[in-house]
Structure formats: structure tokens, C-alpha cells
Design an enzyme around this catalytic site. Sequence first.
Site, PDB file in Angstrom:
ATOM      1  N   SER A  96       0.341  -1.039   0.104  1.00 38.87           N
ATOM      2  CA  SER A  96      -0.196  -0.435   0.459  1.00 38.87           C
ATOM      3  C   SER A  96       1.060   1.127  -0.105  1.00 38.87           C
ATOM      4  O   SER A  96       1.635   1.124   0.260  1.00 38.87           O
ATOM      5  CB  SER A  96      -0.663  -0.024   1.358  1.00 38.87           C
ATOM      6  OG  SER A  96      -1.624   1.498   1.969  1.00 38.87           O
ATOM      7  N   TYR A 120      -1.870  -1.308  10.459  1.00 39.71           N
ATOM      8  CA  TYR A 120      -2.225  -1.091   9.231  1.00 39.71           C
ATOM      9  C   TYR A 120      -0.785  -0.822   8.496  1.00 39.71           C
ATOM     10  O   TYR A 120       0.051  -1.341   7.748  1.00 39.71           O
ATOM     11  CB  TYR A 120      -3.178   0.088   8.586  1.00 39.71           C
ATOM     12  CG  TYR A 120      -2.834  -1.039   6.655  1.00 39.71           C
ATOM     13  CD1 TYR A 120      -3.712  -1.964   6.533  1.00 39.71           C
ATOM     14  CD2 TYR A 120      -2.603   0.250   6.402  1.00 39.71           C
ATOM     15  CE1 TYR A 120      -4.525  -2.336   5.524  1.00 39.71           C
ATOM     16  CE2 TYR A 120      -3.040   0.095   5.097  1.00 39.71           C
ATOM     17  CZ  TYR A 120      -3.193  -1.676   4.117  1.00 39.71           C
ATOM     18  OH  TYR A 120      -3.689  -0.996   3.337  1.00 39.71           O
TER      19      TYR A 120
END
Length: 242
Positions: A135, A148
Site C-alpha cells: 500500500s 496497518y
Amino acid sequence: MTSQKPLVAITGASSGIGEAVARAFSKAGHPVLLMARRRDRLEALGLPNAVIHQVDVRDRAAIAAAVADAEAKYGPVDMMFANAGIARLGDISRQPPEEWDEMIDINTKGMLNSVHAVMNGMIEREHGTLVMMSSIAGRKVYPDHTVYCGTKFFVHAISESLREYLAPHGVRVVVVSPGIIDTEVLDHVKDENTLANYKANKQAIGGGISADIVADLILNAYQQPQRAIVQEIVITPTRQQY
């Protein structure tokens, strides 16, 4: 059954980028091993030459069994897209630690389990591609993405190490680092403030990018000659500033 094109395996294939990659590679003529927790969604794709397994990537044995089943039908896995992941975004001071555990187990251990199921075979054949879902949050940090971000930085670190380790064997490691994409990622966010801020930012930039665009980039990277590697794909909406 056999196919002229090699087998491609995808975790988290029931939605989002995983689903888009499954469709893209199937359209390109590849048999596909589709793995996800929602078997009904995999079956609904209706893709030809598809082997479907209900798999939680935290279950190392289940991934290995799925790979063995698909390889018995279509030959060795030539690409593993370690895509399955979850984003429990939230304020770290209020976030239940159980959400940390879930992200760590799925995003890091699940990724390693997926790689482990195919890596030795690729080394033996001196051919293959590992595509690792990271990501933009694996390249930069966000205050309400703490754990995350940690899991995605982990993906980057493992991928860089694996790339050096596998390069002498001719095996490629590609990292995919998208920004805001139109997927179901927000379905996993329970922190109301974080969710509202994410939605507001997404709206302000005119929305996310279609998962199909990311899938096409992955297909293009895979289709390069084996001696050439696209080390990382970073894509965001043009208006995304952070």
C-alpha cells in the site's frame, strides 16, 4: 487438464484488486487458483479453468493444499499474488488490540504463508513471480493507520529481502503499492472518525482508482520477459496528495 499458459494463484480473490486480477489473468488465458474466505463470491465470478478453494491465509496448511490441488490440474504456479489483507484503520489509543492481531496475522503471516506455498518450486524451476500486495501506507505513515502501516512496511521489508534472495534463481518479486482504490477496504474500518476522514478525503480528490487499472498494471508487469522485473508498482489518483 492442461493449458498453454501457466497457472496463476491469487489470495483474497473474492473482491477488489484480487477479483480484478483474477478476471484479467483469466481473460489473458491463464488457469487461476482462486482463494478467499467467501467461496460463494469466488464461484460467482464464473471464470473458466478456475480452481476454487475457501481459504483463510492464516491457515498455512490450507494454502499448501489448495496449491497442490491446482498444480495437479494445471501444472506449477508461475505467479502467486499474495493479495489477501485487511485494513482496520483507527486511532491507536482507542483501537481494540484484537484488531492489531487480525491485521498482523493476515497482512504479514498470511503473506508469508502464501509465499511459502510456492517459493521452493519456483527456486527449483528457476522461474516464477511473487506479487506482494502492499500500500502507499507501506511507504509513508498516517496517524490513524498505525498498525496497518506497520504491516505494510513489513511487506516492503520482506519483499526487498526476498528479491535479493531470489534474484540468483531468476524469480521475480513485485510489490504493489496503491493509494486510494475503489474497493471494499472501508468495510473493515470501525473507527467512525477515521472512516469519516477517509471518505471526506476520497470525495475531495474525486474518488479512487478502479481496481481494473491496478490489475492491468500487474498483468503487464508479469508479461515482461522473465529477465526483466518491475520491482514496484506505485499508483494513486492524480489528485491524491498524501
